[in-house]
Design a protein around this motif. Structure first.
Motif, PDB file in Angstrom:
ATOM      1  N   SER A 133      12.714   4.920  -4.331  1.00 51.60           N
ATOM      2  CA  SER A 133      11.708   5.138  -3.281  1.00 51.60           C
ATOM      3  C   SER A 133      10.673   4.026  -3.267  1.00 51.60           C
ATOM      4  O   SER A 133      10.145   3.672  -2.212  1.00 51.60           O
ATOM      5  CB  SER A 133      11.016   6.487  -3.492  1.00 51.60           C
ATOM      6  N   GLN A 134      10.359   3.480  -4.447  1.00 45.98           N
ATOM      7  CA  GLN A 134       9.385   2.388  -4.487  1.00 45.98           C
ATOM      8  C   GLN A 134       9.906   1.180  -3.711  1.00 45.98           C
ATOM      9  O   GLN A 134       9.163   0.538  -2.972  1.00 45.98           O
ATOM     10  CB  GLN A 134       9.084   2.004  -5.933  1.00 45.98           C
ATOM     11  N   LEU A 187       9.631   1.949  -0.073  1.00 44.21           N
ATOM     12  CA  LEU A 187       8.237   1.915   0.374  1.00 44.21           C
ATOM     13  C   LEU A 187       7.759   0.482   0.621  1.00 44.21           C
ATOM     14  O   LEU A 187       7.021   0.227   1.574  1.00 44.21           O
ATOM     15  CB  LEU A 187       7.334   2.597  -0.672  1.00 44.21           C
ATOM     16  N   PHE A 225       9.196  -0.508   3.963  1.00 49.17           N
ATOM     17  CA  PHE A 225       8.621   0.305   5.047  1.00 49.17           C
ATOM     18  C   PHE A 225       7.187  -0.123   5.323  1.00 49.17           C
ATOM     19  O   PHE A 225       6.777  -0.309   6.477  1.00 49.17           O
ATOM     20  CB  PHE A 225       8.673   1.777   4.645  1.00 49.17           C
ATOM     21  N   SER A 226       6.420  -0.314   4.255  1.00 48.55           N
ATOM     22  CA  SER A 226       5.016  -0.669   4.400  1.00 48.55           C
ATOM     23  C   SER A 226       4.853  -2.045   5.043  1.00 48.55           C
ATOM     24  O   SER A 226       4.058  -2.232   5.967  1.00 48.55           O
ATOM     25  CB  SER A 226       4.354  -0.640   3.021  1.00 48.55           C
ATOM     26  N   PRO A 282      14.683   1.270   4.444  1.00 48.22           N
ATOM     27  CA  PRO A 282      14.146   2.571   3.999  1.00 48.22           C
ATOM     28  C   PRO A 282      14.748   3.761   4.737  1.00 48.22           C
ATOM     29  O   PRO A 282      14.746   4.874   4.208  1.00 48.22           O
ATOM     30  CB  PRO A 282      12.639   2.458   4.270  1.00 48.22           C
ATOM     31  N   PHE A 311       3.246   9.505  -5.478  1.00 51.44           N
ATOM     32  CA  PHE A 311       4.051   8.642  -4.623  1.00 51.44           C
ATOM     33  C   PHE A 311       3.702   8.846  -3.150  1.00 51.44           C
ATOM     34  O   PHE A 311       3.629   7.886  -2.374  1.00 51.44           O
ATOM     35  CB  PHE A 311       5.549   8.874  -4.851  1.00 51.44           C
ATOM     36  N   CYS A 333       0.839   6.948  -2.395  1.00 49.44           N
ATOM     37  CA  CYS A 333       1.214   5.531  -2.253  1.00 49.44           C
ATOM     38  C   CYS A 333       1.659   5.251  -0.817  1.00 49.44           C
ATOM     39  O   CYS A 333       1.266   4.252  -0.212  1.00 49.44           O
ATOM     40  CB  CYS A 333       2.369   5.176  -3.193  1.00 49.44           C
ATOM     41  N   VAL A 334       2.485   6.143  -0.283  1.00 51.00           N
ATOM     42  CA  VAL A 334       2.970   5.971   1.093  1.00 51.00           C
ATOM     43  C   VAL A 334       1.784   5.994   2.048  1.00 51.00           C
ATOM     44  O   VAL A 334       1.641   5.131   2.925  1.00 51.00           O
ATOM     45  CB  VAL A 334       3.973   7.090   1.461  1.00 51.00           C
ATOM     46  N   ALA A 371      -0.343   2.885   1.871  1.00 48.28           N
ATOM     47  CA  ALA A 371       0.324   1.620   2.192  1.00 48.28           C
ATOM     48  C   ALA A 371       0.500   1.400   3.686  1.00 48.28           C
ATOM     49  O   ALA A 371       0.798   0.289   4.104  1.00 48.28           O
ATOM     50  CB  ALA A 371       1.691   1.572   1.504  1.00 48.28           C
ATOM     51  N   GLN A 377      -0.808  -0.653  -3.734  1.00 49.16           N
ATOM     52  CA  GLN A 377       0.319  -0.717  -2.804  1.00 49.16           C
ATOM     53  C   GLN A 377      -0.156  -1.321  -1.497  1.00 49.16           C
ATOM     54  O   GLN A 377      -0.490  -0.617  -0.562  1.00 49.16           O
ATOM     55  CB  GLN A 377       0.881   0.685  -2.531  1.00 49.16           C
TER      56      GLN A 377
END
Lengths: 315, 175
Positions: free
Chosen positions: A180-181, A184, A187-188, A245, B29, B32-33, B36, B63
């Protein structure tokens, strides 16, 4: 018998998984850490001693703002204990030993903890230096605290197997965190490019990037002469960063995305100087590999041998 | 996820501690999303967003993946001039081994340095620290260290070899 939603959720998170991909990731990540550590040692005096370009009293209060807004936080760092060259040297020696122990999987949990604490401490001692690759390293060092990184391909696993002890259990949620990291990150950065960077939405970003003297390789300007290449690379990057993602969770698309991602990051490395970013990201792909694909690539006989010697005990 | 798993002989039920750990990691997490994504998309959650970022940065989970997302592609280049008591000036940029990192920082901000100095409290302190370290290396004879910013946009865009603009960044003087 129909399974309840809770049972399915439990299976999703807590199903035991083969720890070999995690063990392989630990090794690849450890190699990236080791190379980065060696390059940092070469610049130890100007960067980490009391005579460094950024004094500790500046570094300790640096970066309270993120993206223009004030974000106060507790800026812990082992460098705060003593601002002396001797202490900085001791921390670096400890960092080097921790990375080596983590790489070979000796006392892996303790090594992972020290790697994380010292990585953050060093990043906070020298706040200007770091790039995206260093941030990738810091994040994965955090998540690796919670997964059994030494359950396979490690001295710990060998020792456990020799003693006839029961193997460490890796569960699905650990792999899911690491995966998931990665998702992310893509995605970010896709959203940031979409909403904050017109150069990406008007197709000129890669052309501009290949002109940046501190990022572009000396030969990258040649690419500017290829009609349409910069635009294709700009749009291709955007498509990949949103596709990854969303589709990486599908077994059907996963191999294609991983292969494309490898090519994508190698292309970045060939055309731009991005420090450890490429190698950290490629290492971070390993948790997406399935045990069956490792069987396929490594070969059944070798895989079984590795598993018997330094992986979890087999039935 | 489960499709990629291999049944393990030592299948254990998750303990309460493990479930709590997974719950905490999941919440972390998700934060984090949340932290970010661009500010525009979560503009109405300002205080919560700042709290989330404080929590994540304290943990060491920064992040902000802003790879090459700048709007302004002017390329700043740092030049550092040292002046001695006799009035002789020399370019000492090469002595500042750390300069590339500073370039990167400036580059990442993608705005004129004057804006950085106004908007970011960090940079003047960093330059002052640079000046002190440089003077320690150059000797007490140095009376002034001047930081200048060269903008080379024209060279990049039109092929000219000369920087178009020199912007004074900071001056540190000693008696």
């Amino acid at each position: 018998v129909k399974k309840s939603a809770i049972q399915r959720f439990d299976e999703f998170l807590y199903t035991p998984v083969d720890p070999l991909p995690i063990g392989l990731f630990r090794i690849a990540f450890g190699i990236v850490l080791l190379f980065r550590f060696i390059t940092l040692c070469l610049e130890f005096n100007p960067l980490f001693t009391p005579d460094s370009f950024v004094a500790w009293e500046v570094a300790r209060s640096f970066g309270q703002s993120v993206t223009g807004e004030t974000v106060p936080y507790y800026r812990w760092s082992l460098f705060g204990i003593s601002d002396t060259t001797l202490w900085a040297r001791l921390l670096f020696i400890g960092y080097g030993i921790s990375i080596l122990a983590f790489l070979v999987g000796w006392r892996t949990k303790v090594a992972a903890f020290l790697v994380f604490v010292l990585t953050v401490s060093i990043h906070r001692r020298e706040p200007i230096l770091w790039t995206g690759g260093d941030l990738v390293i810091q994040c994965f060092a955090f998540w690796l605290l919670f997964v059994p990184a030494g359950a396979a391909l490690s001295l710990d696993a060998c020792r456990r197997a020799q003693r006839g002890g029961s193997p460490q259990v890796a569960r699905a949620w650990g792999l899911l965190l690491l995966q998931s990291q990665v998702a992310l990150i893509y995605f970010s950065t896709f959203l940031l490019k979409l909403f904050e960077a017109p150069a990406w939405t008007n197709g000129t970003a890669m052309a501009e990037t290949w002109r940046l003297p501190f990022y572009a390789r000396p030969w990258s300007h040649v690419l500017l002469g290829v009609p349409g290449l910069a635009e294709a690379a700009t749009w291709g990057t955007m498509v990949f960063e949103i596709a990854f993602p969303l589709l990486i969770w599908s077994p059907r698309f996963r191999p294609w995305l991983l292969w494309f991602g490898v090519a994508f990051h190698l292309a970045i490395e060939l055309t731009m100087r991005t420090g450890t970013f490429t190698w950290a990201m490629l290492a971070a792909y390993i948790p997406f590999l399935t045990a069956s694909s490792l069987h396929h690539w490594v070969g059944d006989a070798l895989y079984r041998r590795i598993s018997m010697r330094c992986g979890p005990a087999k039935p | 996820m489960t499709s990629q798993t291999t049944p393990h002989p030592n299948s254990l039920a998750a303990s309460r501690g493990e479930r709590l750990l997974v719950l905490w990691l999941t919440v972390t997490f998700l934060l984090c999303v949340f932290s970010a994504v661009p500010n525009e998309l979560t503009a109405s959650h300002g205080p919560f967003r700042r709290a989330a970022r404080s929590y994540l940065r304290t943990l060491g989970l920064d992040q902000y993946w802003k790879m090459f997302v700048g709007n302004d592609w002017d390329i700043p280049q740092l030049r550092i001039i040292a002046t001695t008591a006799s009035g002789a000036s020399s370019d000492v940029t090469h002595l500042c081994l750390h300069q590339e990192a500073l370039y990167r920082r400036l580059l990442d901000d993608h705005v004129a340095v004057a804006h950085i100095v106004l908007a970011r409290g960090d940079l003047p302190q960093v330059l002052a620290s640079y000046a002190r370290a440089l003077r320690a290396r150059l000797g007490a004879d140095v009376r002034e260290i001047r930081f200048e910013q060269l903008f080379r946009t024209a060279r990049l865009r039109r092929g000219s070899r000369e920087p178009t603009t020199v912007v004074p960044l900071a001056v540190y003087a000693w008696d």
